[in-house]
Design an enzyme around this catalytic site. Structure first.
Site, mmCIF file in Angstrom:
data_model
loop_
_atom_site.group_PDB
_atom_site.id
_atom_site.type_symbol
_atom_site.label_atom_id
_atom_site.label_comp_id
_atom_site.label_asym_id
_atom_site.label_seq_id
_atom_site.Cartn_x
_atom_site.Cartn_y
_atom_site.Cartn_z
ATOM 1 N N THR A 178 12.617 -16.583 -11.314
ATOM 2 C CA THR A 178 11.782 -16.571 -12.519
ATOM 3 C C THR A 178 10.897 -15.332 -12.521
ATOM 4 O O THR A 178 10.278 -14.999 -11.515
ATOM 5 C CB THR A 178 10.925 -17.858 -12.541
ATOM 6 N N GLN A 209 3.997 5.741 -2.618
ATOM 7 C CA GLN A 209 2.724 6.469 -2.496
ATOM 8 C C GLN A 209 2.522 7.475 -3.624
ATOM 9 O O GLN A 209 1.396 7.811 -3.960
ATOM 10 C CB GLN A 209 2.672 7.212 -1.156
ATOM 11 N N HIS A 217 0.230 -2.433 -6.154
ATOM 12 C CA HIS A 217 -1.072 -2.484 -5.478
ATOM 13 C C HIS A 217 -1.588 -1.107 -5.074
ATOM 14 O O HIS A 217 -2.774 -0.951 -4.770
ATOM 15 C CB HIS A 217 -1.064 -3.470 -4.304
ATOM 16 N N GLY A 227 7.164 -3.097 -3.050
ATOM 17 C CA GLY A 227 7.839 -1.840 -2.740
ATOM 18 C C GLY A 227 8.880 -2.061 -1.656
ATOM 19 O O GLY A 227 9.980 -1.510 -1.692
ATOM 20 N N CYS A 264 -0.187 0.718 7.410
ATOM 21 C CA CYS A 264 0.893 -0.256 7.267
ATOM 22 C C CYS A 264 1.286 -0.829 8.617
ATOM 23 O O CYS A 264 1.867 -1.895 8.707
ATOM 24 C CB CYS A 264 2.125 0.390 6.643
ATOM 25 N N SER A 315 5.205 0.384 -6.294
ATOM 26 C CA SER A 315 4.491 -0.860 -6.002
ATOM 27 C C SER A 315 3.147 -0.858 -6.722
ATOM 28 O O SER A 315 2.449 0.155 -6.733
ATOM 29 C CB SER A 315 4.301 -0.944 -4.488
HETATM 30 N N1 PLP Z 1 6.789 2.624 1.096
HETATM 31 C C1 PLP Z 1 5.661 3.303 1.323
HETATM 32 C C2 PLP Z 1 5.712 4.800 1.407
HETATM 33 C C3 PLP Z 1 4.439 2.632 1.492
HETATM 34 O O1 PLP Z 1 3.324 3.299 1.737
HETATM 35 C C4 PLP Z 1 4.429 1.215 1.415
HETATM 36 C C5 PLP Z 1 3.210 0.421 1.623
HETATM 37 O O2 PLP Z 1 2.193 0.822 2.039
HETATM 38 C C6 PLP Z 1 5.639 0.556 1.154
HETATM 39 C C7 PLP Z 1 6.795 1.283 1.015
HETATM 40 C C8 PLP Z 1 5.703 -0.937 1.043
HETATM 41 O O3 PLP Z 1 5.176 -1.370 -0.177
HETATM 42 P P1 PLP Z 1 4.748 -2.897 -0.390
HETATM 43 O O4 PLP Z 1 3.470 -3.095 0.367
HETATM 44 O O5 PLP Z 1 4.573 -3.061 -1.880
HETATM 45 O O6 PLP Z 1 5.846 -3.737 0.131
#
Ligand code: PLP
Length: 337
Positions: A188, A123, A145, A15, A276, A143
């Site tokens: 790749t 999110q 995960h 993300g 985060c 993203s």
């Molecule tokens: N943007 C938001 C709102 C997020 O909550 C997160 C990660 O928690 C990200 C971006 C970043 O995503 P990634 O962990 O895939 O880099």
């Protein structure tokens, strides 16, 4: 899942990369047209920091304030637009307080003024309905995960393969190498990770409706129970316009870090502010932006519900939490005024 054409999707490593590509890619392609970006004060660092880099390098960035629920004001957005504005980047839903922004209205304004609209939907993807057509979204980051897919894979949706109405590119790559991903993202292609992302999306889509209803019930049970049974607790974020899985509460006179550690001893995992940035002791920029005092921001706890969270786990959490808060308040050096 987002009502996009597959030709408009490119895969990224995360993300964060998709957010960086949206912002820097639009800047690189459009800096001759204007040097103004509009974003909000509550963006994830993956949007905030690339905007800060361009601000350092001479761009004007409007950091829209939010109200006490974390919502931007549409009139203020419209007022901020100038001849120089090349990009509006507002997140779909906030990662700390769960507030869902008025994306459809933002998209309508952006398009009325011919400005590119990016939304960080990391999110929101898989949790709430998203329609890139109906919501006038040009660029969207997601993203894997966050929906139980593999780590290390994300995507960027680019309306019309990144071409404007005149068939010209409105976004540039941010890495240069081979011609993969329609010459927008060299390297790749990570087939195993993309397959995992696709499978997770498929499962998520099948279950989203029922699952979000179930999570909203559990979320509201937790929020209502805490606000009723624990004195001096404040809900952060919007009461209804919020992600189905997000609970964020500030408890006065305690430190969020102690809540996390104490609950961990009971086998319960929550975070303070934003997971985060759990390595930072600074109060969250999101909680400060919604008007919390520093000490109240520091007493915040974020709990999230997952697809596998059961009602009995919620009951266990609601049994333990008041005991933890009560114990910490008895020990707390933070005095009641
Ligand atoms: N943007 C938001 C709102 C997020 O909550 C997160 C990660 O928690 C990200 C971006 C970043 O995503 P990634 O962990 O895939 O880099």
């Amino acid at each position: 899942m987002i009502n996009a054409k597959s030709r408009d999707i490119i895969f990224t490593s995360s993300g964060t990369e998709a957010d960086n590509m949206a912002i820097t890619g639009v800047v690189l392609k459009n800096m001759n047209r204007g040097k103004h970006i509009i974003t909000s004060r509550i963006e994830h660092h993956a949007v905030e920091n690339p905007c800060k880099i361009w601000e350092r390098d001479g761009f004007k960035v409007t950091w829209l304030p939010v109200d006490k629920y974390g919502l931007i004001n549409i009139n203020e957005l419209e007022k901020a637009i100038s001849e120089e504005t090349i990009l509006i980047s507002i997140m779909f839903a906030n990662n700390e307080i769960g507030t869902i922004e008025p994306i459809k209205q933002i998209g309508a304004i952006a398009h009325e003024h011919g400005i590119i609209f990016h939304t960080d939907a990391v999110q929101a993807f898989g949790k709430v309905p998203i329609d890139v057509e109906g919501m006038n979204i040009d660029l969207l980051s997601a993203s894997a995960h966050k929906i139980y897919g593999p780590k290390g894979i994300g995507l960027l949706y680019m309306r019309n393969k990144g071409l404007n109405n005149y068939g010209e590119k409105y976004i540039s790559p941010i890495m240069w190498g081979g011609g993969h991903e329609k010459e927008m993202r060299p390297s790749t292609v990570a087939v195993p990770l993309i397959s995992g992302f696709a499978k997770a999306t498929e499962l998520c889509q099948e279950e989203m409706k029922g699952e979000s209803k179930r999570q909203i019930q559990l979320r509201d049970k937790i929020i209502n129970n805490i606000l009723k049974n624990i004195d001096d607790s404040i809900l952060n974020g919007h009461p209804t316009q919020r992600l189905p899985n997000n609970i964020n509460i500030s408890f006065k006179y305690v430190d969020g870090e102690s809540i996390v550690l104490d609950l961990d001893l009971d086998g319960i995992e929550v975070s303070t502010g934003s997971a985060c940035s759990s390595k930072s002791l600074d109060p969250s920029h999101v909680l400060l932006a919604i008007g919390l005092r520093k000490q109240d921001a520091q007493g915040s706890m974020r709990a999230t519900i997952g697809r596998f969270t059961t009602e009995s786990e919620v009951d266990y959490f609601l049994e333990k939490l008041p005991l933890v808060i009560d114990r910490l308040r008895k020990l707390s050096p933070l005095k009641r005024e």
